[in-house]
Design a protein around this motif. Structure first.
Motif, PDB file in Angstrom:
ATOM      1  N   SER A  74       0.855  -1.192   0.000  1.00 34.76           N
ATOM      2  CA  SER A  74       0.000   0.000   0.000  1.00 34.76           C
ATOM      3  C   SER A  74       0.884   1.232   0.000  1.00 34.76           C
ATOM      4  CB  SER A  74      -0.919   0.024   1.219  1.00 34.76           C
ATOM      5  OG  SER A  74      -1.645   1.248   1.270  1.00 34.76           O
ATOM      6  N   LEU A  75       0.496   2.235  -0.809  1.00 36.93           N
ATOM      7  CA  LEU A  75       1.280   3.454  -0.958  1.00 36.93           C
ATOM      8  C   LEU A  75       0.761   4.606  -0.102  1.00 36.93           C
ATOM      9  CD1 LEU A  75       3.726   3.514  -2.961  1.00 36.93           C
ATOM     10  CD2 LEU A  75       2.082   1.721  -3.489  1.00 36.93           C
ATOM     11  N   GLY A  76      -0.202   4.363   0.797  1.00 31.86           N
ATOM     12  CA  GLY A  76      -0.645   5.407   1.713  1.00 31.86           C
ATOM     13  C   GLY A  76      -1.899   6.128   1.276  1.00 31.86           C
ATOM     14  N   ASP A  77      -2.340   7.058   2.146  1.00 31.85           N
ATOM     15  CA  ASP A  77      -3.601   7.789   2.004  1.00 31.85           C
ATOM     16  C   ASP A  77      -4.793   6.843   2.009  1.00 31.85           C
ATOM     17  OD1 ASP A  77      -2.445  10.250   2.086  1.00 31.85           O
ATOM     18  OD2 ASP A  77      -3.145  10.911   0.125  1.00 31.85           O
ATOM     19  N   PHE A  78      -4.860   6.039   3.050  1.00 32.69           N
ATOM     20  CA  PHE A  78      -5.982   5.106   3.181  1.00 32.69           C
ATOM     21  C   PHE A  78      -6.921   5.468   4.327  1.00 32.69           C
ATOM     22  CE2 PHE A  78      -1.946   3.255   4.693  1.00 32.69           C
ATOM     23  CZ  PHE A  78      -2.151   3.222   6.072  1.00 32.69           C
ATOM     24  N   MET A  79      -6.474   6.244   5.318  1.00 34.88           N
ATOM     25  CA  MET A  79      -7.287   6.497   6.510  1.00 34.88           C
ATOM     26  C   MET A  79      -8.371   7.538   6.312  1.00 34.88           C
ATOM     27  SD  MET A  79      -4.664   6.510   9.728  1.00 34.88           S
ATOM     28  CE  MET A  79      -3.487   5.200  10.032  1.00 34.88           C
ATOM     29  N   VAL A  80      -8.208   8.448   5.336  1.00 32.04           N
ATOM     30  CA  VAL A  80      -9.080   9.619   5.198  1.00 32.04           C
ATOM     31  C   VAL A  80      -9.652   9.689   3.792  1.00 32.04           C
ATOM     32  CG1 VAL A  80      -9.128  12.149   5.232  1.00 32.04           C
ATOM     33  CG2 VAL A  80      -7.792  10.905   6.939  1.00 32.04           C
ATOM     34  N   GLY A  81     -10.905  10.160   3.687  1.00 31.38           N
ATOM     35  CA  GLY A  81     -11.499  10.350   2.373  1.00 31.38           C
ATOM     36  C   GLY A  81     -12.924   9.865   2.277  1.00 31.38           C
ATOM     37  N   GLY A  82     -13.487   9.348   3.374  1.00 27.60           N
ATOM     38  CA  GLY A  82     -14.860   8.866   3.358  1.00 27.60           C
ATOM     39  C   GLY A  82     -15.406   8.782   4.769  1.00 27.60           C
ATOM     40  N   ALA A  83     -16.682   8.427   4.864  1.00 30.85           N
ATOM     41  CA  ALA A  83     -17.358   8.413   6.162  1.00 30.85           C
ATOM     42  C   ALA A  83     -16.731   7.418   7.133  1.00 30.85           C
ATOM     43  CB  ALA A  83     -18.837   8.087   5.963  1.00 30.85           C
ATOM     44  N   LEU A  84     -16.324   6.246   6.635  1.00 32.28           N
ATOM     45  CA  LEU A  84     -15.762   5.229   7.530  1.00 32.28           C
ATOM     46  C   LEU A  84     -14.484   5.728   8.196  1.00 32.28           C
ATOM     47  CD1 LEU A  84     -16.290   1.918   5.520  1.00 32.28           C
ATOM     48  CD2 LEU A  84     -17.552   2.731   7.508  1.00 32.28           C
ATOM     49  N   GLY A  85     -13.686   6.477   7.459  1.00 37.92           N
ATOM     50  CA  GLY A  85     -12.476   7.029   8.049  1.00 37.92           C
ATOM     51  C   GLY A  85     -12.782   8.114   9.056  1.00 37.92           C
ATOM     52  N   ALA A  86     -13.708   9.005   8.704  1.00 32.40           N
ATOM     53  CA  ALA A  86     -14.021  10.140   9.574  1.00 32.40           C
ATOM     54  C   ALA A  86     -14.682   9.695  10.873  1.00 32.40           C
ATOM     55  CB  ALA A  86     -14.926  11.119   8.834  1.00 32.40           C
ATOM     56  N   ILE A  87     -15.600   8.750  10.772  1.00 39.19           N
ATOM     57  CA  ILE A  87     -16.326   8.296  11.962  1.00 39.19           C
ATOM     58  C   ILE A  87     -15.383   7.666  12.977  1.00 39.19           C
ATOM     59  CG2 ILE A  87     -18.008   6.588  12.783  1.00 39.19           C
ATOM     60  CD1 ILE A  87     -19.540   7.092  10.162  1.00 39.19           C
ATOM     61  N   SER A  88     -14.387   6.918  12.477  1.00 36.07           N
ATOM     62  CA  SER A  88     -13.508   6.137  13.349  1.00 36.07           C
ATOM     63  C   SER A  88     -12.113   6.714  13.491  1.00 36.07           C
ATOM     64  CB  SER A  88     -13.398   4.713  12.813  1.00 36.07           C
ATOM     65  OG  SER A  88     -12.731   4.705  11.552  1.00 36.07           O
ATOM     66  N   LYS A  89     -11.855   7.877  12.856  1.00 34.76           N
ATOM     67  CA  LYS A  89     -10.507   8.457  12.801  1.00 34.76           C
ATOM     68  C   LYS A  89      -9.490   7.453  12.254  1.00 34.76           C
ATOM     69  CE  LYS A  89     -11.198  12.008  16.308  1.00 34.76           C
ATOM     70  NZ  LYS A  89     -11.375  13.039  15.289  1.00 34.76           N
ATOM     71  N   GLY A  90      -9.944   6.689  11.269  1.00 33.17           N
ATOM     72  CA  GLY A  90      -9.056   5.785  10.545  1.00 33.17           C
ATOM     73  C   GLY A  90      -9.047   4.349  11.018  1.00 33.17           C
TER      74      GLY A  90
END
Length: 523
Positions: A74-90
């Motif tokens: 994985s090259l990164g930028d996976f935690m942020v960009g949608g509701a699942l990331g925002a709700i759980s802080k990644g």
């Protein structure tokens, strides 16, 4: 389709297979030692979780075919960009990635959105080796994560070197500085190429790596004078570059390094639209290709089950209704390309009105690249708003001169009608963009007392409601030195939710059915 793929995989490695069963010096049969190496990679997924089960399924199918050593990256930028990331802080995203079972990852700039401590904690729970040659705790002599990771496949060893875009220190400035302004982490922008070269040299000369693959979250934006192409040109000893960050799909390009050798570089795009495949053949030849996610017929039931479980857990939060609308709030075209990066949209109008009104300012500004998804007509949920505004940006009110506003509008519309991440969505201000002369005229500011627009006064200052991204590279850093009148911990989406639910009374009405004519574009 499955039989076809297995046949292709077998054909790919056919030249490297032999019929002898005698073991080599490492206890491996020549057939095992001479297998090719396949690196499957993704980058900039930004919480697009539905692709993970196919990614893992493709890996599993290749491993079962047993024609090549298979590595997942994985090259990164996976935690942020949608509701699942925002709700759980990644954490929801790292739960899913843990079920995939990656071999190696590097980090992206958006892993810092929820803070450095949160990123370190979640990466520790992920249980996957992390590489990044230029990420340091401030003042430390060794990087936080390994500058390279070596793995042996058959009779060959591959060193994976991680690199993170220096502009992360600007884009995610809130994570790099403490409350008292002290620097917490350092990416050593001025030494980036040297740090990468040191890692490459050590992996080759001291540890005997046969191949060096750069896992790059740098991209081709040339922010702070840095790009992946320039990095290749300034270094030697890298055999291939798997890139990310600029969200481009590059099946395979060639860039000359410091020795004049053509080095292959590839990038899979964003949002799991493609899975990248790098093949290191037994004869040392390196080739790359992109596989459209829709063409992958394999699926990992284990990963799919985790994705379903996470979605169910997040559903109660994300489906809370905030507001209703009879029309779509638009920020992107039907093909997914962002409209907010070159023109006014009704979604941009609503969000910037929320910033201006809820923060009691004269003007509201928000950059085009801060918007992601449209919101469909009907009930508008918490998850819908997070999906439109997924990034963790807090709100401030700053003091900006009229001349600074004019300079900003001129600079940030230079590329119009082409897309520009910094193109402004606005409230309390209107203007005309002339694309032929790259100028801005007829700038007027809404006077709250008379509810009428008045000509911009370049000599006075205006109270501007803006997200923290303005300090981290937004609007070309043109406002980063403006005095802060009021800083808050409110996220942009929190302000928008309050505006929709309370100020507008839970219904949008006709006000935002169409863009309101704040930005006029003339050819």
């Amino acid at each position: 389709m499955k039989h076809v793929l297995v046949t292709l995989l077998m054909a790919t490695a056919a030249l490297s297979l032999v019929s002898c069963t005698k073991n080599d010096s490492n206890g491996q049969s020549p057939a095992e030692a001479q297998k090719s190496i396949v690196i499957l990679f993704e980058g900039d997924t930004h919480c697009e979780v539905d692709g993970y089960s196919r990614f893992a399924g493709l890996r599993d199918a290749m491993q079962q075919a047993d024609t090549a050593h298979v590595v997942t990256v994985s090259l990164g930028d996976f935690m942020v960009g949608g509701a699942l990331g925002a709700i759980s802080k990644g954490s929801y995203i790292t739960d899913i990635m843990r079920s995939v079972g990656y071999d190696i990852i590097t980090i992206g700039n958006h892993e810092f959105d929820y803070g450095g401590d949160n990123m370190k904690r979640l990466l520790g729970q992920l249980g996957v080796p992390v590489t990044c040659a230029n990420f340091y705790d401030y003042g430390a002599v060794k990087p936080v994560y390994a500058p390279y990771i070596i793995r042996r496949y058959g009779n060959k060893s591959v060193a994976f070197v991680g690199a993170l875009a220096p502009e992360t220190m600007q884009l995610q400035q809130h994570a790099f500085y403490g409350q008292n302004g002290q620097l917490l982490y350092d990416l050593h922008p001025e030494d980036l190429y040297q740090l990468i070269q040191q890692a490459v040299d050590k992996a080759r000369n001291e540890e005997g790596a046969d191949y060096v693959v750069l896992l790059s979250h740098i991209g081709e934006k040339e922010a702070m004078g840095v790009s992946s192409h320039k990095l290749i040109a300034a270094t030697r000893g890298i055999d291939a570059v798997i890139d990310s960050h600029s969200h481009t799909s590059v099946e395979g390009d060639r860039v000359k390094n410091a020795d004049g050798n053509a080095i292959i570089i590839t990038q899979a795009g964003a949002k799991m639209l493609n899975i990248g495949k790098m093949l290191i053949a037994a004869d040392g030849n390196i080739s790359t290709s992109l596989i459209a996610i829709g063409n992958i017929t394999y699926d990992s039931q284990r990963v799919a089950a985790v994705v379903d479980s996470v979605k169910r857990e997040a559903k109660a939060v994300s489906e809370k209704v905030i507001c209703t609308s009879e029309y779509e709030l638009t920020v992107a075209a039907t093909n997914g390309k962002p409209l907010v990066e070159h023109e006014e949209t009704n979604g941009g109008d609503l969000v910037t009105d929320a910033l201006r009104i809820e923060m009691n300012a004269e003007i509201g500004l928000h950059t085009g690249n801060s918007f992601v998804k449209n919101i469909a007509a009907g009930p508008i949920t918490y998850g819908d708003i997070v999906a439109m505004l997924p990034y963790e940006n807090s709100m401030s009110v700053i003091s900006v001169t009229g001349q600074q506003l004019l300079d900003l509008l001129t600079k940030c519309t230079q590329k119009t009608p082409e897309n520009d991440w910094h193109f402004p969505q606005v409230s309390g201000i209107r203007f005309t963009v002339h694309t032929s002369t790259h100028t801005v005229t007829n700038v007027e500011i809404l006077d709250k007392s008379s509810d009428s627009y008045q000509p911009l006064d370049t000599q006075r200052t205006y109270a501007v409601a803006i997200s923290s991204y303005y300090k981290g590279g937004g609007f070309y850093n043109m406002l980063k030195d403006c005095p802060v009148m009021r800083a808050t911990t409110l996220m942009v989406r929190d302000v928008v939710i309050n505006y929709m639910s309370k100020t507008l009374g839970g219904k949008l009405g006709e006000t935002y059915r169409k863009p309101q004519g704040r930005i006029t574009i003339e050819n």
